[in-house]
Design a protein around this motif. Structure first.
Motif, PDB file in Angstrom:
ATOM      1  N   ILE A 182      -0.006  -6.074   0.251  1.00  0.00           N
ATOM      2  CA  ILE A 182      -0.033  -5.108  -0.838  1.00  0.00           C
ATOM      3  C   ILE A 182       1.392  -4.818  -1.274  1.00  0.00           C
ATOM      4  O   ILE A 182       2.251  -4.480  -0.453  1.00  0.00           O
ATOM      5  N   TYR A 183       1.657  -4.962  -2.580  1.00  0.00           N
ATOM      6  CA  TYR A 183       3.004  -4.698  -3.090  1.00  0.00           C
ATOM      7  C   TYR A 183       3.022  -3.591  -4.141  1.00  0.00           C
ATOM      8  O   TYR A 183       4.088  -3.189  -4.607  1.00  0.00           O
ATOM      9  N   ASN A 184       1.873  -3.061  -4.487  1.00  0.00           N
ATOM     10  CA  ASN A 184       1.821  -1.953  -5.434  1.00  0.00           C
ATOM     11  C   ASN A 184       0.389  -1.461  -5.508  1.00  0.00           C
ATOM     12  O   ASN A 184      -0.548  -2.168  -5.125  1.00  0.00           O
ATOM     13  N   PHE A 185       0.210  -0.235  -5.993  1.00  0.00           N
ATOM     14  CA  PHE A 185      -1.116   0.223  -6.357  1.00  0.00           C
ATOM     15  C   PHE A 185      -1.000   1.201  -7.514  1.00  0.00           C
ATOM     16  O   PHE A 185       0.034   1.817  -7.735  1.00  0.00           O
ATOM     17  N   ARG A 186      -2.078   1.289  -8.278  1.00  0.00           N
ATOM     18  CA  ARG A 186      -2.106   2.122  -9.467  1.00  0.00           C
ATOM     19  C   ARG A 186      -3.269   3.106  -9.365  1.00  0.00           C
ATOM     20  O   ARG A 186      -4.365   2.735  -8.944  1.00  0.00           O
ATOM     21  N   TYR A 214       0.400  -5.204   6.525  1.00  0.00           N
ATOM     22  CA  TYR A 214      -0.218  -5.492   5.234  1.00  0.00           C
ATOM     23  C   TYR A 214       0.577  -5.012   4.022  1.00  0.00           C
ATOM     24  O   TYR A 214       0.291  -5.440   2.906  1.00  0.00           O
ATOM     25  N   LEU A 215       1.554  -4.145   4.229  1.00  0.00           N
ATOM     26  CA  LEU A 215       2.348  -3.639   3.114  1.00  0.00           C
ATOM     27  C   LEU A 215       3.690  -4.350   3.049  1.00  0.00           C
ATOM     28  O   LEU A 215       4.396  -4.456   4.056  1.00  0.00           O
ATOM     29  N   ASP A 216       4.054  -4.829   1.876  1.00  0.00           N
ATOM     30  CA  ASP A 216       5.367  -5.448   1.666  1.00  0.00           C
ATOM     31  C   ASP A 216       6.312  -4.352   1.185  1.00  0.00           C
ATOM     32  O   ASP A 216       6.513  -4.147  -0.011  1.00  0.00           O
ATOM     33  N   TYR A 217       6.903  -3.628   2.132  1.00  0.00           N
ATOM     34  CA  TYR A 217       7.732  -2.482   1.796  1.00  0.00           C
ATOM     35  C   TYR A 217       8.968  -2.876   0.983  1.00  0.00           C
ATOM     36  O   TYR A 217       9.396  -2.136   0.097  1.00  0.00           O
ATOM     37  N   GLU A 218       9.552  -4.037   1.286  1.00  0.00           N
ATOM     38  CA  GLU A 218      10.751  -4.429   0.542  1.00  0.00           C
ATOM     39  C   GLU A 218      10.410  -4.725  -0.912  1.00  0.00           C
ATOM     40  O   GLU A 218      11.156  -4.337  -1.822  1.00  0.00           O
ATOM     41  N   ARG A 219       9.299  -5.381  -1.145  1.00  0.00           N
ATOM     42  CA  ARG A 219       8.917  -5.677  -2.528  1.00  0.00           C
ATOM     43  C   ARG A 219       8.566  -4.396  -3.273  1.00  0.00           C
ATOM     44  O   ARG A 219       8.907  -4.236  -4.454  1.00  0.00           O
ATOM     45  N   ILE A 220       7.899  -3.468  -2.596  1.00  0.00           N
ATOM     46  CA  ILE A 220       7.600  -2.175  -3.203  1.00  0.00           C
ATOM     47  C   ILE A 220       8.901  -1.467  -3.583  1.00  0.00           C
ATOM     48  O   ILE A 220       9.043  -0.937  -4.687  1.00  0.00           O
ATOM     49  N   VAL A 271      -3.630   1.381   1.935  1.00  0.00           N
ATOM     50  CA  VAL A 271      -3.047   1.269   3.240  1.00  0.00           C
ATOM     51  C   VAL A 271      -1.613   1.729   3.024  1.00  0.00           C
ATOM     52  O   VAL A 271      -0.934   1.234   2.142  1.00  0.00           O
ATOM     53  N   PRO A 272      -1.088   2.760   3.780  1.00  0.00           N
ATOM     54  CA  PRO A 272      -1.620   3.170   5.053  1.00  0.00           C
ATOM     55  C   PRO A 272      -2.596   4.332   5.056  1.00  0.00           C
ATOM     56  O   PRO A 272      -2.917   4.817   6.131  1.00  0.00           O
ATOM     57  N   MET A 273      -3.041   4.856   3.961  1.00  0.00           N
ATOM     58  CA  MET A 273      -3.879   6.029   3.991  1.00  0.00           C
ATOM     59  C   MET A 273      -5.246   5.777   3.375  1.00  0.00           C
ATOM     60  O   MET A 273      -5.804   6.618   2.700  1.00  0.00           O
ATOM     61  N   ALA A 274      -5.814   4.618   3.576  1.00  0.00           N
ATOM     62  CA  ALA A 274      -7.075   4.276   2.926  1.00  0.00           C
ATOM     63  C   ALA A 274      -8.251   4.890   3.657  1.00  0.00           C
ATOM     64  O   ALA A 274      -8.383   4.768   4.856  1.00  0.00           O
ATOM     65  N   ILE A 275      -9.098   5.574   2.915  1.00  0.00           N
ATOM     66  CA  ILE A 275     -10.280   6.210   3.488  1.00  0.00           C
ATOM     67  C   ILE A 275     -11.490   5.778   2.666  1.00  0.00           C
ATOM     68  O   ILE A 275     -11.418   5.668   1.457  1.00  0.00           O
ATOM     69  N   VAL A 276     -12.612   5.576   3.328  1.00  0.00           N
ATOM     70  CA  VAL A 276     -13.785   5.101   2.601  1.00  0.00           C
ATOM     71  C   VAL A 276     -15.027   5.831   3.075  1.00  0.00           C
ATOM     72  O   VAL A 276     -15.079   6.324   4.186  1.00  0.00           O
ATOM     73  N   ALA A 277     -15.997   5.895   2.234  1.00  0.00           N
ATOM     74  CA  ALA A 277     -17.300   6.420   2.592  1.00  0.00           C
ATOM     75  C   ALA A 277     -18.008   5.382   3.455  1.00  0.00           C
ATOM     76  O   ALA A 277     -17.457   4.316   3.713  1.00  0.00           O
ATOM     77  N   PRO A 278     -19.243   5.640   3.922  1.00  0.00           N
ATOM     78  CA  PRO A 278     -19.944   4.627   4.706  1.00  0.00           C
ATOM     79  C   PRO A 278     -19.886   3.261   4.050  1.00  0.00           C
ATOM     80  O   PRO A 278     -19.866   3.146   2.839  1.00  0.00           O
ATOM     81  N   TYR A 279     -19.891   2.242   4.852  1.00  0.00           N
ATOM     82  CA  TYR A 279     -19.539   0.872   4.458  1.00  0.00           C
ATOM     83  C   TYR A 279     -20.093   0.470   3.094  1.00  0.00           C
ATOM     84  O   TYR A 279     -21.277   0.581   2.820  1.00  0.00           O
ATOM     85  N   ALA A 280     -19.183   0.046   2.233  1.00  0.00           N
ATOM     86  CA  ALA A 280     -19.549  -0.312   0.861  1.00  0.00           C
ATOM     87  C   ALA A 280     -20.187  -1.697   0.829  1.00  0.00           C
ATOM     88  O   ALA A 280     -20.252  -2.401   1.827  1.00  0.00           O
TER      89      ALA A 280
END
Length: 200
Positions: free
Chosen positions: A158-162, A64-70, A12-21
């Motif tokens: 969400i505060y980070n992703f790898r 959903y994103l904690d921009y300040e913590r990021i 998030v904000p650009m999360a894309i998924v295939a048909p429902y997992a």
């Protein structure tokens, strides 16, 4: 598609998924799945322009994103020397820079990407959680993305992703450190506002 674009595609904000997992087992996984499903509808809505998609995705992601913590983690140790106003200004500039640099490529990749949440790979440490997913591009390249979240009230922030172990908050840390040394905090903020950093 580079690693950061892949990360934005999945996060998030650009999360894309295939048909429902497969149904997520933990509330953090359930929320990530919900985030992905919601963003998917926006990103693949043919009636919206790219600018409209980005605006709607950004508005949704703000919850959903904690921009300040990021931002704090991306800056590292010098963050403690920022005033309250400098923290606010930097956070806004960093968010705007990332969206401006990567939103287009992330949306372009959305049409053909396939994603699945990895329900058995989640980790928890107190109030912190890592939710894992796998992205496969049209060319067949695969990326593992870990969302790092913490519980805040009724939601997980969400505060980070790898991406394959490469962390978003460390991608720019060396650049920020060098900027602050050369130009000071206000100069670094101005550079981020002008989007003059290198695209990673």
């Amino acid at each position: 598609m580079n690693r950061l674009s892949a990360a934005l595609l999945l996060s998030v904000p650009m999360a894309i998924v295939a048909p429902y997992a497969a149904a997520a087992q933990h509330p953090a996984q359930s929320q990530v799945q919900q985030n992905i499903d919601t963003i998917l509808k926006i990103a693949r809505n043919a009636s919206l322009s790219e600018a409209q998609k980005i605006k709607q995705i950004e508005s949704y992601a703000d919850r959903y994103l904690d921009y300040e913590r990021i931002s704090a983690m991306a800056v590292g140790a010098p963050w403690k020397n920022f005033s309250a106003k400098q923290k606010t200004d930097f956070t806004a500039a960093f968010k705007d820079m990332i969206i401006s640099m990567y939103a287009h490529s992330a949306l372009v990749g959305a049409a053909d990407a396939q994603v699945k949440i990895l329900p058995n790979k989640m980790t928890a440490n107190g109030n912190r959680f890592d939710v894992f997913s796998e992205l496969q591009t049209k060319s067949g390249s695969k990326y593992e993305v870990a969302y790092q979240l913490y519980k805040s009230g009724s939601v997980y922030k969400i505060y980070n992703f790898r991406v394959d172990g490469a962390s978003l908050v460390t991608i720019y840390r060396n650049q920020f450190s060098e900027l602050i040394k050369q130009k000071g905090i206000d100069g670094a903020i101005a550079a981020v506002k002008s989007k003059s950093l290198k695209k990673q």
